[in-house]
Enzyme design. Structure first.
Site, short mmCIF file in Angstrom:
data_model
loop_
_atom_site.label_atom_id
_atom_site.label_comp_id
_atom_site.label_asym_id
_atom_site.label_seq_id
_atom_site.Cartn_x
_atom_site.Cartn_y
_atom_site.Cartn_z
CD GLU A 54 -9.99 2.32 -9.12
OE1 GLU A 54 -10.02 3.12 -8.16
OE2 GLU A 54 -9.73 1.11 -8.99
CD GLU A 72 -5.59 2.00 -6.54
OE1 GLU A 72 -5.44 1.97 -5.31
OE2 GLU A 72 -6.31 2.83 -7.11
#
Ligand SMILES: *[C@@H]1O[C@H](CO)[C@@H](O)[C@H](O)[C@H]1NC(C)=O
Ligand SMILES: *[C@@H]1O[C@H](CO)[C@@H](O)[C@H](O)[C@H]1NC(C)=O
Ligand SMILES: *[C@@H]1O[C@H](CO)[C@@H](O)[C@H](O)[C@H]1NC(C)=O
Ligand SMILES: *[C@@H]1O[C@H](CO)[C@@H](O)[C@H](O)[C@H]1NC(C)=O
Ligand SMILES: CC(=O)N[C@H]1CO[C@H](CO)[C@@H](O)[C@@H]1O
Length: 838
Positions: free
Chosen positions: A257, A186
């Site tokens: 995710e 991320e």
């Protein structure tokens, strides 16, 4: 000639018509094109779930992996946790509960694939985002940017993991299960803060990873683009609709995710995400060229010890399809299992077909995948309107599509699955809530609790002195949560207020996360920040005297931070301190001489384990003692159901079982609903002996250890609550005018009741067809109730693991006083092992 060239070369050979043909069987490894990954030469649909090896125990691993496969997953995803594997720079630990190789081999043994997210920054609500604390102390270090001291260590760890995996032949290119590896995590969230240096860093990270030649692709998640052949993937709830696509048409659409709920911090209310909502997002994603979905988390597990990041609860992602104890979380588990099997049955059409999208109107969309040669065909009928059900005409046939749902037509004709219907093949049942909750066996601890009161230090007891209060992370160095601050100061009698009912006020500002204070040996109170606002102010009237006064403050952290830029610069602990309301005004003590004690005496003496417990004198326990250690002996509950502690009677602290920390507990921090975020704490069975287990607690605020309960966790109470939508009901006029043909005639109006594995339905606690109300465990009959409901349900269900029961008034005889009522069926059943007595 690195991987990017190999991949491009393969892509040139793949044309749309060749898509269905498998490549040579001897081609080990993973490649990709814009449609999907090729695993050992074959396209596959991938259903993946995160299971983190340190969030359970090695004893639990085989069962968790097996259950993931039962749930239709073919990939298990995990991070590599740097701080566990390299606790001291250059000293590695891959033993016991940190045996990553063993975990991956178990995945392989189960015939599944693995995605290894090396990071090594992982965030993951894990202490310091996975960075070992020593990294913070490296000269001139700056994390996650173009900084040689950081890059050198990052590279060394990534290489260490890759070479460990290669040595064990665990990459798919070597015949192993690892099909994907992840570098960074991320980065998109922090990229801005690092400017150009961040861009250089990400390029470097991608190239460094690719140069390791694993033979499997690298992924960067939550990224708009990724360097070279690294695949940028989506993290989020609705990757089918919201995500920026891969940065390059030669990269497949991967969803690393998909949050199955939300992790929670202390102070949070329960977090939920319905099975229907997840199923909708996943189906949407596969209908739009998606080929790999990963559930974050599939099993959340436990943040044992001090492994969670700031304020994160000890139980992690309790709404995942496998709960903390590894039990099925229904209806999520079952609904998603059905979805995976239906999507797998469409894999030929999805992976070899050509897709077309027909937008019917703003709400309805039809997406078809069809292979004109093999005739394989799959259609997705989606209704994105959250309020209105509707009907879609597809190839001459009308299909009822409930609000915000997608129907999957596996052969372009038959509805095999609808995301709103929490059971395959139920027609016209708009709401089947299949709830489970647990009633636990509670075991009182009949042995006596003992206690040891932690010494409240004075400045003369401490060695680390400074004319300021020192920063907490710097001092504790991640060896403990606790740092004592202590100082002394003199007052003249006439500094004190004349009137005895007016008291000076102790004012402490803290940068986080919690503290409690003593003045002249007397407890003044406790205060804490929150995950959102870590700093806070503590204020309390205090008793001071002429002469020497002593202050002791126990500052504490609830985990190092794990997110955001410049993690290495975060600070915590006591900041300023003053006494207000003296005759001489305010006394600022911030620059006084302060003594510091890192950690607790009990921690230093290891009084939480069998050897260390003898190091101090224990006395009979009293309730409501602050900064106190408690211990008790207990026998393990019989059977093999999971074990937990109900800590509702305690405040905040840490618990150890036979010397192992099962994590921080914090029940005094209430959420907006007025309840603790977590009051039940998992004790893995593998920590327990049959008899004489040692439980040790360190309690900060005061509680009643006598009232702690040991529980066994069963999911033996199951409920179903189903209603029938009559034809035409709740349909908008517009559709009625179009004379819709509803599929009522072939409706199978029924619902399931099923027990956990190996158990059978032993009694029906409640059954009513009519208009019952209430929640599972507390259903109440309504004004209408069909008398025969119980006997019909008992006949269908008793003694069975699973039964299917009708949701029609015909089956129950209806209620003569309520003719024609819409039927709602509520059933609460109790499960047990076959031979158990009722
Ligand atoms: C899938 O990808 C292909 C190639 O980019 C594109 O033409 C097609 O429209 C996509 N299908 C869907 C349903 O998004
Ligand atoms: C933490 O300690 C380092 C030296 O080890 C020092 O340079 C730094 O200023 C300290 N940080 C704080 C906030 O006290
Ligand atoms: C169906 O419509 C009725 C009457 O308009 C309404 O009372 C009921 O709540 C609706 N049911 C659902 C599931 O929307
Ligand atoms: C059961 O339901 C009744 C009425 O809805 C409510 O008053 C009661 O508090 C509930 N009991 C529990 C244990 O939830
Ligand atoms: C928990 C969380 O952050 N959920 C977000 C996931 O992504 C969707 C859209 O991308 C957001 O709306 C959610 O808030």
């Amino acid at each position: 000639m690195t991987q990017s060239f190999r991949v491009l070369f393969i892509l040139l050979l793949v044309t749309v018509s060749e898509v269905s043909t498998c490549k040579a069987d001897d081609q080990l490894g993973v490649t990709y094109d814009g449609r999907s990954l090729f695993i050992n030469g074959k396209r596959e649909l991938l259903f993946s779930g995160d299971i983190h090896y340190p969030r359970s125990t090695p004893e639990m691993w085989p069962n968790l992996i097996k259950k993931a496969q039962v749930g239709g997953l073919n990939v298990v995803q995990t991070y590599a946790f740097w701080n566990l594997h390299e606790p001291i720079e250059g000293q590695y630990n891959f033993e016991g509960k940190y045996d990553l190789v063993k975990f991956i081999k178990l995945i392989q043994k189960q015939g599944m694939y693995c995605t290894l997210r090396i990071g090594p920054f992982i965030e993951a609500e894990w202490n310091f985002g996975g960075f070992p604390y020593w990294l913070r102390e490296v000269e001139s270090i700056s994390f996650r940017t173009d900084n040689p001291p950081f890059q050198e260590r990052m590279k060394r760890f990534v290489e260490k993991i890759v070479s460990t995996m290669k040595d064990e032949k665990l990459f798919a290119s070597q015949g192993g299960p690892i099909i994907l590896a992840q570098i960074e995590n991320e980065y998109y969230n922090v990229a801005k803060a690092y400017g150009n240096a961040g861009k250089t860093y990400i390029q470097w990270a991608g190239k460094m990873a690719e140069d390791l030649n694993t033979g499997v692709p690298w992924v960067m998640c939550k990224e708009n683009s990724a360097p070279g052949a690294v695949i940028n993937a989506c993290n989020g709830r609705n990757c089918g609709d919201t995500f920026v696509r891969p940065d390059n048409p030669t990269k497949p659409f991967l969803w690393t995710e998909n949050w199955t709920a939300q992790y929670r911090v202390f102070g949070d209310p329960p977090s939920q995400r319905s099975a229907e909502d997840i199923a909708y997002s996943v189906t949407r994603f596969f209908s739009k060229n998606g080929t790999l979905v990963n559930y974050y988390m599939y099993h959340g597990g436990t943040n044992f010890g001090r492994t969670s990041s700031s304020f994160v609860t000890t139980r992690y992602y309790d709404e995942a399809p496998l709960d903390e104890f590894g039990l099925f979380k229904e209806p999520k588990f079952g609904h998603l299992t059905n979805l995976h099997s239906v999507l797998q049955s469409c894999s030929e059409a999805l992976l070899s077909g050509v897709s077309s999208i027909q937008v019917v109107n703003t709400d309805f969309e039809v997406i078809v995948y069809e292979n004109s040669e093999t005739k394989a065909c799959t259609a997705f009928l989606s209704n994105s309107n959250r309020k209105k059900d509707g009907v879609v005409n597809f190839r001459g046939q009308d299909y009822f599509v409930p609000r915000r749902s997608i129907s999957i037509l596996t052969d372009c004709k038959t509805v095999a699955f609808n995301t709103q219907r929490v059971r395959k093949q139920i027609k016209l049942i708009f709401s089947t809530i299949f709830l489970t909750f647990h009633v636990d066996t509670e075991i009182d601890i009949d042995k006596k609790w003992q206690m040891y009161k932690e010494h409240i230090p004075r400045i003369r007891d401490t060695v680390i002195k400074a004319t300021t209060t020192l920063e907490l992370f710097n001092m504790t160095r991640d060896t403990t949560d606790y740092l004592w601050y202590t100082t002394s100061f003199n007052l003249e009698n006439d500094d004190l207020p004349m009137r005895s009912d007016i008291r000076p006020v102790l004012l402490i500002s803290s940068l986080g996360h919690a503290l409690l204070a003593y003045v002249n040996g007397k407890f003044m109170g406790f205060a804490h920040g929150s995950n959102i606002e870590k700093s806070f102010v503590f204020q309390s009237p205090c008793h001071l005297k002429g002469g020497a006064n002593h202050i002791a403050i126990l500052g504490s952290t609830v985990g190092l931070p794990d997110s955001g830029a410049y993690l290495e610069h975060r600070i915590a602990g006591v900041h300023t301190i003053a006494i207000q309301g003296l005759n001489t005004g305010t006394l600022d003590l911030s620059q006084n001489l302060w003594g510091h004690q890192v950690g607790l005496i009990g921690e230093k003496l290891h009084i939480f384990n069998e050897q260390g417990i003898k190091n101090v004198e224990w006395i009979e326990a009293k309730n409501d003692m602050q900064v106190t250690w408690y211990q008790v002996r207990f026998d393990a509950p019989s059977g093999d159901d999971p074990v937990a502690l109900d800590m509702s009677s305690m405040g905040k602290g840490m618990a150890w079982i036979n010397g192992e920390s099962i994590g921080r507990y914090w029940v005094s921090y209430l959420n907006p609903l007025g309840e603790p975020s977590q009051s039940v704490y998992h004790v893995p069975r593998s920590l327990l002996k049959d008899k004489d287990n040692l439980m040790v607690l360190f309690e900060e605020q005061g509680g009643r250890p006598d009232d702690i309960l040991i529980m066994t966790v069963k999911r033996d109470n199951i409920c179903t609550f189903a209603s029938v939508v009559l034809p035409g009901q709740n349909m908008s006029k517009q559709w009625e005018n179009n004379q819709l043909r509803l599929v009522a005639h072939d409706a199978r109006e029924e619902t399931d009741v099923s027990c956990p594995e190996e158990k059978v339905i032993n009694s029906i606690v409640f059954a009513s067809f009519g208009n019952p109300t209430g929640l599972c465990g507390n259903f109440t009959k309504g004004s209408c109730h069909a008398q025969q409901t119980r006997s019909v349900v008992e006949k269908a269900c008793l003694g069975k693991n699973k039964c299917t029961i009708p949701v029609t008034s015909g089956a129950y005889g209806g209620d003569v006083n309520c003719p024609g009522t819409t039927g709602t069926l509520a059933v609460h059943a109790k499960c047990s092992h076959k031979d158990d007595k009722k």
